[in-house]
Design an enzyme around this catalytic site. Sequence first.
Site, short mmCIF file in Angstrom:
data_model
loop_
_atom_site.label_atom_id
_atom_site.label_comp_id
_atom_site.label_asym_id
_atom_site.label_seq_id
_atom_site.Cartn_x
_atom_site.Cartn_y
_atom_site.Cartn_z
N TYR A 56 3.57 2.23 6.72
CA TYR A 56 3.92 2.83 5.48
C TYR A 56 2.95 2.46 4.36
O TYR A 56 2.66 3.27 3.60
CB TYR A 56 5.44 2.38 5.34
N SER A 138 7.97 -0.24 -9.04
CA SER A 138 8.24 0.99 -8.69
C SER A 138 9.88 1.36 -8.77
O SER A 138 10.71 0.49 -8.45
CB SER A 138 7.79 1.11 -7.06
N HIS A 309 -2.15 9.32 -6.13
CA HIS A 309 -1.13 8.40 -5.67
C HIS A 309 -1.76 7.63 -4.44
O HIS A 309 -0.90 7.63 -3.43
CB HIS A 309 0.06 9.49 -5.29
N ARG A 312 -1.52 9.52 -1.19
CA ARG A 312 -0.10 9.62 -0.40
C ARG A 312 0.80 10.95 -0.69
O ARG A 312 1.77 11.28 -0.05
CB ARG A 312 0.96 8.38 -0.81
N GLY A 341 -7.85 3.94 -4.92
CA GLY A 341 -9.04 3.47 -4.41
C GLY A 341 -9.80 2.40 -4.91
O GLY A 341 -10.88 2.06 -4.15
N ARG A 343 -10.93 -1.16 -5.23
CA ARG A 343 -11.08 -2.26 -4.16
C ARG A 343 -11.81 -3.41 -4.45
O ARG A 343 -11.79 -4.60 -4.04
CB ARG A 343 -11.28 -1.83 -2.85
N ARG A 363 -2.10 -1.10 -2.62
CA ARG A 363 -1.94 -1.74 -1.34
C ARG A 363 -2.52 -3.21 -1.14
O ARG A 363 -1.91 -3.88 -0.52
CB ARG A 363 -2.80 -0.72 -0.19
C1 GLV Z 1 6.02 6.11 -2.99
O1 GLV Z 1 5.78 6.23 -4.04
C2 GLV Z 1 5.09 6.21 -1.92
O2 GLV Z 1 3.80 6.44 -2.03
O3 GLV Z 1 5.51 5.81 -0.81
#
Ligand code: GLV
Length: 428
Positions: A56, A138, A309, A312, A341, A343, A363
């Site tokens: 995820y 979030s 995003h 995503r 992006g 990093r 991430r």
């Molecule tokens: C939520 O914002 C996701 O990108 O999973």
Amino acid sequence: MSSTRTSTDPRLPDPTAQAWQAFQGGRRRGRTADLLALEDFEAAAKRVLPRPIFGYVAGAAEDNQARDDNRRAFEELALVPRVLCNVAQRQQGVTLFGTAYRSPFGIAPMGIAALSAYRGDLVLARAAARAGIPAVLSGSSLTRLESVMEAAPGTWFQAYLPGTPERIDALLQRVAAAGVQTLVVTVDIPVAGNRENNLRSGFSTPLRPSLRLAWDGATRPRWLFGTLLRTLLRHGMPHFENSFAERGAPILSSRVQRDFAARDHFDWSHLEGIRRQWRGVLVVKGILSPLDAARARQLGADGIVVSNHGGRQLDGAVAPLRVLPAIAEEAGDMTVLLDSGVRRGTDVLKALALGARAVFVGRPFNFAAAVDGEAGVDHAIDLLRAEVDRNLAMLGVNGCAALGPQHLFDRRAGWALGAATGGQRPGG
Ligand code: GLV
């Protein structure tokens, strides 16, 4: 906000000293001691997190074209250093919306971070506050907004718009009552992105109990005991806490439905309504077109996040870095931020040179929390901060505001016209 507040704690070690320590290497202990760059945290987190949770966080939409191009856009820009500039007094702090931060980067909002690490939302917010950088909670988080604001009062809050004006009003009232000063409204999600990778890795929200899921958890005992069972024992079943004014659905449920508010009917009038009601700082996240940047400015947004995003949502969406210069031109007084992006310290400086005031990273900080909780996030922040410091020095600038297109060379197109000298006469 008129006066400049500062989140600098004078008791903290000087970031330059930290940079030097990181440069010397070898002094760190603990689970992240051998992680030397933000990208290193991904492989380490893969060993800790169950497949669906890792999938995820790491995954993007469809063919990952947008996610991959985010990296390529940075790689296509080379840096042009100036030399003999006396950079002994350099500093990397920036002021955003009247608050002074110690680095030009922050932690992006990430849903369900409390499944990656025990109390993950608090871990991220506290580490950011300690380091003097912004963190954004979030709206798809599993920790009550009020608890996060109590633990880290300067935290920004990111909302997805609930489906009706009444629910938007109620959420905004709750957010204001919790003490949030900076509201980030994400606008690139009229419908959910096509996350095929989630299906492939067995992820869904809520998570469906299954033998497969039990096996995925059992093969990651540190996560099973240290994150999942510890959370269940101490805090009960996690729920989506901050999508609305009231509590949302539980994260683990056989009743597979989540309060996905219909969002495809939203338009600028809804954002206008929010601007009228919200007295704090308003940031619009998910802008990729200069036309939308102009629209956000006209309705009185304080800032925008140029973002796809993290790749995503719309696969194939343009990398934010590629449209940043055109958007910065439309931004006027608005503060331009960027994510997707980033990093490396060099990426941070490239975005700043093209007109962003600061950037957000997602991430890698989530993975850092998964690997070693707050200490992991501290380490990741230190690494990026040290890179920014070192790169500022080697670029020959003393602060973020001095960065400009004269520091960039497009590997395919060469210098943009007039950028080579940054408006200065060669020899000057
Ligand atoms: C939520 O914002 C996701 O990108 O999973």
